[in-house]
Design a protein around this motif. Sequence first.
Motif, PDB file in Angstrom:
ATOM      1  N   ASN A 150      11.826 -15.023   4.293  1.00 26.09           N
ATOM      2  CA  ASN A 150      10.765 -15.042   5.663  1.00 26.09           C
ATOM      3  C   ASN A 150      10.261 -14.277   6.389  1.00 26.09           C
ATOM      4  O   ASN A 150       9.368 -14.138   7.032  1.00 26.09           O
ATOM      5  N   VAL A 151      10.584 -12.952   5.996  1.00 24.80           N
ATOM      6  CA  VAL A 151      10.088 -11.581   6.692  1.00 24.80           C
ATOM      7  C   VAL A 151       8.545 -11.521   6.574  1.00 24.80           C
ATOM      8  O   VAL A 151       7.960 -11.207   7.590  1.00 24.80           O
ATOM      9  N   LYS A 152       7.997 -11.512   5.294  1.00 23.28           N
ATOM     10  CA  LYS A 152       6.346 -11.558   5.090  1.00 23.28           C
ATOM     11  C   LYS A 152       5.774 -12.574   5.946  1.00 23.28           C
ATOM     12  O   LYS A 152       4.767 -12.098   6.443  1.00 23.28           O
ATOM     13  N   ARG A 153       6.455 -13.744   5.842  1.00 21.56           N
ATOM     14  CA  ARG A 153       5.668 -14.870   6.612  1.00 21.56           C
ATOM     15  C   ARG A 153       5.660 -14.443   8.055  1.00 21.56           C
ATOM     16  O   ARG A 153       4.475 -14.621   8.738  1.00 21.56           O
ATOM     17  N   LEU A 154       7.048 -14.005   8.544  1.00 19.50           N
ATOM     18  CA  LEU A 154       6.861 -13.515  10.112  1.00 19.50           C
ATOM     19  C   LEU A 154       5.855 -12.721  10.302  1.00 19.50           C
ATOM     20  O   LEU A 154       5.300 -12.371  11.370  1.00 19.50           O
ATOM     21  N   PHE A 155       5.759 -11.607   9.459  1.00 23.05           N
ATOM     22  CA  PHE A 155       4.771 -10.637   9.863  1.00 23.05           C
ATOM     23  C   PHE A 155       3.476 -10.921   9.833  1.00 23.05           C
ATOM     24  O   PHE A 155       2.630 -10.812  10.909  1.00 23.05           O
ATOM     25  N   ARG A 156       3.050 -12.018   9.037  1.00 24.14           N
ATOM     26  CA  ARG A 156       1.754 -12.583   9.208  1.00 24.14           C
ATOM     27  C   ARG A 156       1.265 -13.525  10.274  1.00 24.14           C
ATOM     28  O   ARG A 156       0.654 -13.463  10.947  1.00 24.14           O
ATOM     29  N   SER A 157       2.421 -14.456  10.573  1.00 26.66           N
ATOM     30  CA  SER A 157       2.316 -15.164  11.711  1.00 26.66           C
ATOM     31  C   SER A 157       2.376 -14.754  13.094  1.00 26.66           C
ATOM     32  O   SER A 157       1.571 -15.098  14.157  1.00 26.66           O
ATOM     33  N   ARG A 158       3.156 -13.681  13.130  1.00 30.87           N
ATOM     34  CA  ARG A 158       3.718 -13.252  14.527  1.00 30.87           C
ATOM     35  C   ARG A 158       2.909 -12.038  14.938  1.00 30.87           C
ATOM     36  O   ARG A 158       2.430 -11.786  16.084  1.00 30.87           O
ATOM     37  N   PHE A 159       2.371 -11.177  14.067  1.00 33.32           N
ATOM     38  CA  PHE A 159       1.900  -9.835  14.301  1.00 33.32           C
ATOM     39  C   PHE A 159       0.658  -9.653  13.604  1.00 33.32           C
ATOM     40  O   PHE A 159       0.036  -8.845  13.550  1.00 33.32           O
ATOM     41  N   ASN A 160       0.138 -10.768  12.821  1.00 35.84           N
ATOM     42  CA  ASN A 160      -1.198 -10.730  11.973  1.00 35.84           C
ATOM     43  C   ASN A 160      -1.154  -9.336  11.295  1.00 35.84           C
ATOM     44  O   ASN A 160      -2.351  -8.497  11.259  1.00 35.84           O
ATOM     45  N   LEU A 161      -0.244  -9.064  10.456  1.00 36.78           N
ATOM     46  CA  LEU A 161      -0.107  -7.668   9.698  1.00 36.78           C
ATOM     47  C   LEU A 161       0.519  -8.369   8.290  1.00 36.78           C
ATOM     48  O   LEU A 161       1.255  -9.343   8.375  1.00 36.78           O
TER      49      LEU A 161
END
Length: 95
Positions: free
Chosen positions: A72-83
């Motif tokens: 889930n780490v990459k998904r969370l970077f995209r959804s929470r931090f727009n990175l």
Amino acid sequence: ILGYLEGNMVPFGRSVDWIKEHCAACQQPVSFAKKTKVALPLATWVEARACLWQILLTAGTPGHPGIITLSNVKRLFRSRFNLELSEAALGHAWL
């Protein structure tokens, strides 16, 4: 000597693993997907560390460390931090 690309055995120099290693050495992101979406900015080491810290803090409860599945780490970077978290862009073929 051999590797895989799109489910086929190929010479290592044309394989997914070689592509990942080459991109990591050049600190470039790996992308096999078609460019249909707007690309997000790549996370730097400083941003990756700070964002991961925030993810772990919010995943934890008082007195218990944060636990998050690696998938889930990459998904969370995209959804929470727009990175976009790219291990190759940070100089590594794998996380």
